[in-house]
Design a protein around this motif. Structure first.
Motif, short mmCIF file in Angstrom:
data_model
loop_
_atom_site.label_atom_id
_atom_site.label_comp_id
_atom_site.label_asym_id
_atom_site.label_seq_id
_atom_site.Cartn_x
_atom_site.Cartn_y
_atom_site.Cartn_z
N GLU A 194 4.53 -3.79 -11.65
CA GLU A 194 4.90 -2.59 -10.89
C GLU A 194 6.21 -2.80 -10.14
O GLU A 194 7.05 -1.89 -10.09
CB GLU A 194 3.80 -2.23 -9.91
CG GLU A 194 2.73 -1.33 -10.49
CD GLU A 194 2.00 -0.56 -9.40
OE1 GLU A 194 1.87 0.67 -9.53
OE2 GLU A 194 1.59 -1.20 -8.41
N LEU A 195 6.37 -3.97 -9.57
CA LEU A 195 7.61 -4.25 -8.83
C LEU A 195 8.81 -4.14 -9.76
O LEU A 195 9.83 -3.53 -9.42
CB LEU A 195 7.54 -5.64 -8.20
CG LEU A 195 8.74 -6.07 -7.35
CD1 LEU A 195 8.88 -5.17 -6.13
CD2 LEU A 195 8.59 -7.53 -6.91
N GLY A 196 8.69 -4.73 -10.94
CA GLY A 196 9.78 -4.67 -11.90
C GLY A 196 10.08 -3.26 -12.34
O GLY A 196 11.24 -2.85 -12.44
N ALA A 248 -5.19 -0.56 -3.64
CA ALA A 248 -6.14 0.10 -4.54
C ALA A 248 -5.44 0.99 -5.55
O ALA A 248 -5.81 1.03 -6.74
CB ALA A 248 -7.14 0.92 -3.73
N GLU A 249 -4.42 1.71 -5.14
CA GLU A 249 -3.79 2.70 -6.02
C GLU A 249 -2.50 2.20 -6.65
O GLU A 249 -2.09 2.70 -7.71
CB GLU A 249 -3.49 3.99 -5.22
CG GLU A 249 -4.73 4.67 -4.69
CD GLU A 249 -4.43 6.06 -4.16
OE1 GLU A 249 -3.48 6.70 -4.66
OE2 GLU A 249 -5.14 6.50 -3.24
N GLY A 250 -1.86 1.22 -6.02
CA GLY A 250 -0.59 0.73 -6.54
C GLY A 250 0.52 1.74 -6.33
O GLY A 250 0.28 2.88 -5.89
N LEU A 251 1.72 1.36 -6.67
CA LEU A 251 2.86 2.26 -6.50
C LEU A 251 2.73 3.50 -7.38
O LEU A 251 3.08 4.60 -6.98
CB LEU A 251 4.17 1.53 -6.82
CG LEU A 251 4.63 0.47 -5.81
CD1 LEU A 251 5.85 -0.27 -6.34
CD2 LEU A 251 4.94 1.12 -4.46
N LEU A 252 2.21 3.31 -8.60
CA LEU A 252 2.06 4.44 -9.51
C LEU A 252 1.12 5.48 -8.91
O LEU A 252 1.43 6.69 -8.90
CB LEU A 252 1.52 3.97 -10.86
CG LEU A 252 1.26 5.09 -11.88
CD1 LEU A 252 2.55 5.82 -12.23
CD2 LEU A 252 0.61 4.51 -13.15
N GLY A 288 9.87 8.26 -16.72
CA GLY A 288 10.65 7.03 -16.87
C GLY A 288 9.99 5.85 -16.19
O GLY A 288 10.01 4.73 -16.71
N PHE A 289 9.35 6.11 -15.03
CA PHE A 289 8.65 5.04 -14.32
C PHE A 289 7.46 4.53 -15.13
O PHE A 289 7.22 3.32 -15.21
CB PHE A 289 8.20 5.55 -12.96
CG PHE A 289 7.51 4.51 -12.11
CD1 PHE A 289 8.13 3.32 -11.78
CD2 PHE A 289 6.22 4.73 -11.65
CE1 PHE A 289 7.49 2.36 -11.00
CE2 PHE A 289 5.56 3.78 -10.88
CZ PHE A 289 6.20 2.59 -10.56
N ARG A 290 6.73 5.43 -15.78
CA ARG A 290 5.59 5.00 -16.62
C ARG A 290 6.08 4.16 -17.81
O ARG A 290 5.45 3.17 -18.18
CB ARG A 290 4.81 6.22 -17.11
CG ARG A 290 4.08 6.98 -16.02
CD ARG A 290 3.17 8.05 -16.62
NE ARG A 290 2.69 8.95 -15.60
CZ ARG A 290 3.29 10.10 -15.27
NH1 ARG A 290 4.40 10.47 -15.90
NH2 ARG A 290 2.78 10.87 -14.32
N GLU A 291 7.19 4.58 -18.40
CA GLU A 291 7.74 3.81 -19.51
C GLU A 291 8.22 2.44 -19.03
O GLU A 291 8.03 1.42 -19.71
CB GLU A 291 8.90 4.57 -20.16
CG GLU A 291 9.56 3.85 -21.33
CD GLU A 291 8.62 3.61 -22.50
OE1 GLU A 291 8.92 2.72 -23.31
OE2 GLU A 291 7.57 4.30 -22.60
N ASP A 292 8.79 2.41 -17.84
CA ASP A 292 9.21 1.13 -17.27
C ASP A 292 8.02 0.21 -17.02
O ASP A 292 8.11 -1.01 -17.19
CB ASP A 292 9.98 1.35 -15.96
CG ASP A 292 11.36 1.96 -16.20
OD1 ASP A 292 11.91 1.74 -17.30
OD2 ASP A 292 11.89 2.62 -15.29
#
Length: 410
Positions: A194-196, A248-252, A288-292
């Motif tokens: 997620e950080l990346g 629990a949810e993360g950045l996404l 784009g974030f999901r693809e990343d």
């Protein structure tokens, strides 16, 4: 009546001239031989001097490494051979590699894994056009922040190159800044994937690398220590703004939750403008974030791919870099061979230095005499040289005058 004696000296003069000519020729040969010996001696001595200096400097570098090495008898030979091997293979100087190794061992990486981490850092430096010290510090920061073992060094290197590949960030920019946010992200439960992905997305939409890292730090910090207004706004929206929710949810999950909110409400959740500058571009580019995220997760082999792009086919820049370090390696080997004799001579001189100093103090007149003699020789040498030059000038002028006087008169 007096008698006169006539002696024909032509034969004597001719013999004298012949003898003088032979003597001058012999003197010339001696001078040429002496000059040749001097040139050969200098030609041999200077490279050997450089070799000894290189060997001494490398010894100092590795002794510095030994200060952070447990069981030096067991490891220092392996470390020395490993640093030389990597220098020859990757074209990195032993000074840079030994400094990287020092940092790795200082970070409590086990000696049996230290060379492996160093190799990953050195390959990363070549592929990322930076030096080993920068890449090794980044690897160490991430490994320690996420409590990863040295065996994960290759995966961390792949992660960094995947971020570079997908984001608008150089390897050196990422390596130089990642330590600022890595520990905080780890504590908040934000994984490397997620950080990346967040770094990829934020830099790709226009944020500079250092601004992206600061933005991520402030986004995470808002969950770990939210302002009263931000926490109350989150509750009104049906969730908690705290570390537990982020874990629990993360950045996404967080970005999905707020992506449809008006900008002024998002600004209340993230009142720090530096954090807000990172949130807004991501929620506007969720696909784009999901693809990343997918690319960040499938990062295996990213460093090797970048490395081969840089050195595959043996490009000239890399061969020249290897050539330079190969010369250094050879010089160190020569210096190591000479080292015992140099050390013996140096120690002998050091032992004799007190006696020499006492002798000089007790025989100042001799030293003064040598100094006066040296000054006299220098001054007379300069005077004779000037006189010789002047005499040559006078001779040339005289020759011109003589030629002029012998010219036919009209």
């Amino acid at each position: 009546m007096s008698a006169s004696v006539y002696i024909d000296s032509k034969a004597i003069d001719a013999g004298a001239r012949t003898a003088i000519g032979k003597l001058e020729n012999f003197a010339l040969k001696l001078r040429m031989k002496g000059l040749a010996n001097i040139l050969v001696g200098v030609g041999i001595t200077l490279p050997l001097k450089q070799a000894v200096q290189e060997a001494a400097e490398f010894e100092k570098q590795m002794r510095y490494v030994s200060t952070v090495t447990r069981d030096t008898d067991m490891w220092m030979g392996k470390f020395t051979d490993g640093v030389v091997r990597l220098s020859r293979e990757l074209g990195e100087s032993t000074a840079t590699l030994s400094k990287g190794l020092y940092e790795i061992l200082s970070a409590q990486i086990a000696p049996e894994h230290a060379l492996g981490v160093l190799e990953q850092a050195a390959k990363g430096a070549v592929a990322g056009m930076t030096d080993t010290a920068v890449s090794s510090n980044a690897l160490i920061a991430i490994l320690n922040s996420y409590s990863l073992s040295a065996r994960n060094a290759a995966d961390v290197s792949d992660w960094m190159f995947r971020v570079v590949d997908r984001g608008t960030v150089t390897y050196e920019e990422l390596a130089s800044n990642i330590g600022f946010v890595a520990a905080t992200a780890s504590q908040a439960g934000i994984g490397l994937t997620e950080l990346g992905a967040a770094i990829m997305t934020m830099t790709r939409v226009g944020l500079k690398a250092d601004h992206t890292i600061v933005a991520l730090y402030n986004i995470i910090a808002e969950f770990l220590n939210p302002s009263q207004e931000a926490a109350e706004t989150a509750r009104q929206l049906g969730f908690e703004l705290n570390g537990t929710a982020l874990r629990a949810e993360g950045l996404l999950g967080v970005f999905e939750r707020i992506k449809h909110l008006p900008p002024d409400v998002i600004a209340k959740l993230f009142p720090n403008i530096r954090g807000l500058r990172g949130v807004l571009p991501v929620i506007q580019n969720m696909e784009g974030f999901r693809e990343d995220l997918r690319k960040s997760a499938s990062r295996q082999g990213a460093q090797e791919e970048a490395f081969q792009k840089m050195v595959g086919g043996r490009p000239m820049w890399f061969v020249f870099k290897q050539l330079g370090t190969a010369f250094d390696v050879v010089q160190k080997a020569v210096g190591d061979a000479l080292a015992p004799k140099i050390v013996w001579l140096s120690e002998a001189f050091i032992r004799a230095s007190d006696s020499i100093s006492i002798f000089v103090k007790n025989n100042k007149w001799m030293v003064s005499g040598i100094g006066i003699l040296a000054g006299y020789l220098l001054s007379t040498g300069v005077a004779l040289s000037v006189f010789g030059i002047a005499l040559m000038g006078v001779t040339k002028i005289g020759g011109k005058v003589r030629r002029g006087s012998n010219a036919p008169k009209k």
